[in-house]
Enzyme design. Structure first.
Site, PDB file in Angstrom:
ATOM      1  N   THR A   1      44.598  52.084  43.100  1.00 30.20           N
ATOM      2  CA  THR A   1      45.964  51.598  42.881  1.00 30.20           C
ATOM      3  C   THR A   1      45.945  50.124  42.449  1.00 30.20           C
ATOM      4  OG1 THR A   1      46.512  53.024  44.773  1.00 30.20           O
ATOM      5  CG2 THR A   1      48.333  51.874  43.721  1.00 30.20           C
TER       6      THR A   1
ATOM      7  N   GLU B   1      37.278  55.341  47.582  1.00 26.36           N
ATOM      8  CA  GLU B   1      38.352  54.581  46.927  1.00 26.36           C
ATOM      9  C   GLU B   1      39.436  54.271  47.956  1.00 26.36           C
ATOM     10  OE1 GLU B   1      40.097  56.421  43.409  1.00 26.36           O
ATOM     11  OE2 GLU B   1      42.005  55.391  43.820  1.00 26.36           O
TER      12      GLU B   1
ATOM     13  N   LYS C   1      40.054  57.700  34.425  1.00 19.27           N
ATOM     14  CA  LYS C   1      40.729  58.502  35.445  1.00 19.27           C
ATOM     15  C   LYS C   1      41.821  59.311  34.737  1.00 19.27           C
ATOM     16  CE  LYS C   1      43.837  57.702  39.385  1.00 19.27           C
ATOM     17  NZ  LYS C   1      43.615  57.568  40.835  1.00 19.27           N
TER      18      LYS C   1
ATOM     19  N   ARG D   1      47.586  50.445  48.888  1.00 20.48           N
ATOM     20  CA  ARG D   1      48.946  50.899  49.166  1.00 20.48           C
ATOM     21  C   ARG D   1      49.372  50.567  50.576  1.00 20.48           C
ATOM     22  NH1 ARG D   1      48.330  56.988  46.676  1.00 20.48           N
ATOM     23  NH2 ARG D   1      47.202  56.270  44.835  1.00 20.48           N
TER      24      ARG D   1
END
Ligand code: 3PG
Length: 214
Positions: A74, A47, A134, A51
Site C-alpha cells: 500500500t 508484505e 502487481k 494501512r
C-alpha cells in the site's frame, strides 16, 4: 535503482515462495510471532501494508527475524516509500503506479513492485523498464482469464496478482506462464491473528508454500 534492476530483485524474491502474505497488522507485539510462523511455514517474503498506524513499527520488528524478507505494501506516495525504506523494508508494493512514485523509486535503494491492470498501464510500466508488476485487484479485474489473455501480447511482463485470491483459486493463477507468485491475506485470517493462533497460521502458510507453480 533503475526499474529493470528493481524488477530483477522483485523476481528473485518471487522465486522464494509461490505466495506473498499480504498483512494488515494492528498490534506491533504480534509482529515477531507472526513473522516467525510464516517463515517457519515456508513463506519468507512478507508484505506489511501501510494501512495501520503500527505498520512501520511492524516492518522494523519483522525485518529482524532471520530468514524474513519484509516489504511495505500500500505504498501510494514518495513519502510512503521513504518511510518504508527508513523502517527497514526490503521492497515496496503499490496498487498502482504514478509518475511521482516511479521517480522516487528510481532514487531509492529498495525495489518497487508497481501495480498495473490494463494493457496500457502495463505497457507504460514496461516502457519505464519494469518487467514484474502487481496485478490488482486480480479477481475484480478479470482474474486468471484476464492475465492469460495479457500473456499473449505482453509475454515479456510477469505478474504477482493479488486481490480476491485464496487457497481455492491460487492454483489457477500459479499455472499461468506470466505469473511468478500470488499475494493474498488468506494465510492470516483476522481471527487467528487476534487470538495469536500461530500454529494455525503456520499450517496455512505450509499449505500455501506447497502450491505448485506452472
Ligand atoms: C492487496 O493489497 O494486495 C490486497 O488487499 C490483498 O487482497 P486480499 O485481501 O483479497 O487477499
Amino acid at each position: 535503482m533503475n526499474p529493470k534492476l528493481q524488477s530483477d530483485q522483485i523476481l528473485k524474491l518471487a522465486g522464494l515462495a509461490p505466495v506473498i502474505p499480504v498483512l494488515v497488522v494492528h498490534d506491533p507485539e504480534t509482529a515477531e510471532p507472526l513473522a516467525r510462523a510464516l517463515v517457519d511455514g515456508g513463506l519468507p517474503v512478507l508484505e506489511v501494508t501501510l494501512r495501520t498506524p503500527a505498520a512501520l513499527d511492524v516492518i522494523s520488528r519483522m525485518a529482524r527475524i532471520p530468514g524474513a524478507h519484509v516489504g511495505a505494501g500500500t505504498v501510494l506516495t514518495p513519502d510512503d516509500l521513504h518511510r518504508a525504506q527508513d523502517a527497514g523494508a526490503g521492497f515496496a508494493v503499490s496498487p498502482g503506479a504514478t509518475d511521482r512514485l516511479i521517480r522516487a523509486a528510481e532514487d531509492a535503494a529498495l525495489p518497487l513492485l508497481p501495480g498495473a491492470v490494463t494493457a496500457s498501464e502495463i505497457m507504460r510500466a514496461a516502457d519505464h523498464g519494469y518487467r514484474m508488476l502487481k496485478f490488482f485487484p486480480a479477481e475484480a479485474a478479470g482474474g486468471a482469464r484476464a492475465l492469460k489473455s495479457l500473456a499473449s501480447p505482453l509475454p515479456h511482463v510477469s505478474f504477482c496478482p493479488t486481490g480476491g485470491i485464496g487457497a481455492a483459486n491460487a492454483p489457477d493463477y500459479l499455472a499461468l506462464p506470466n505469473v511468478r507468485c500470488v499475494g493474498g491475506s488468506w494465510i492470516v485470517p483476522d481471527r487467528d491473528l487476534a487470538q495469536g493462533n500461530w500454529d494455525g497460521i503456520r499450517a496455512l502458510a505450509q499449505a500455501a508454500a506447497g502450491l505448485a507453480r506452472g
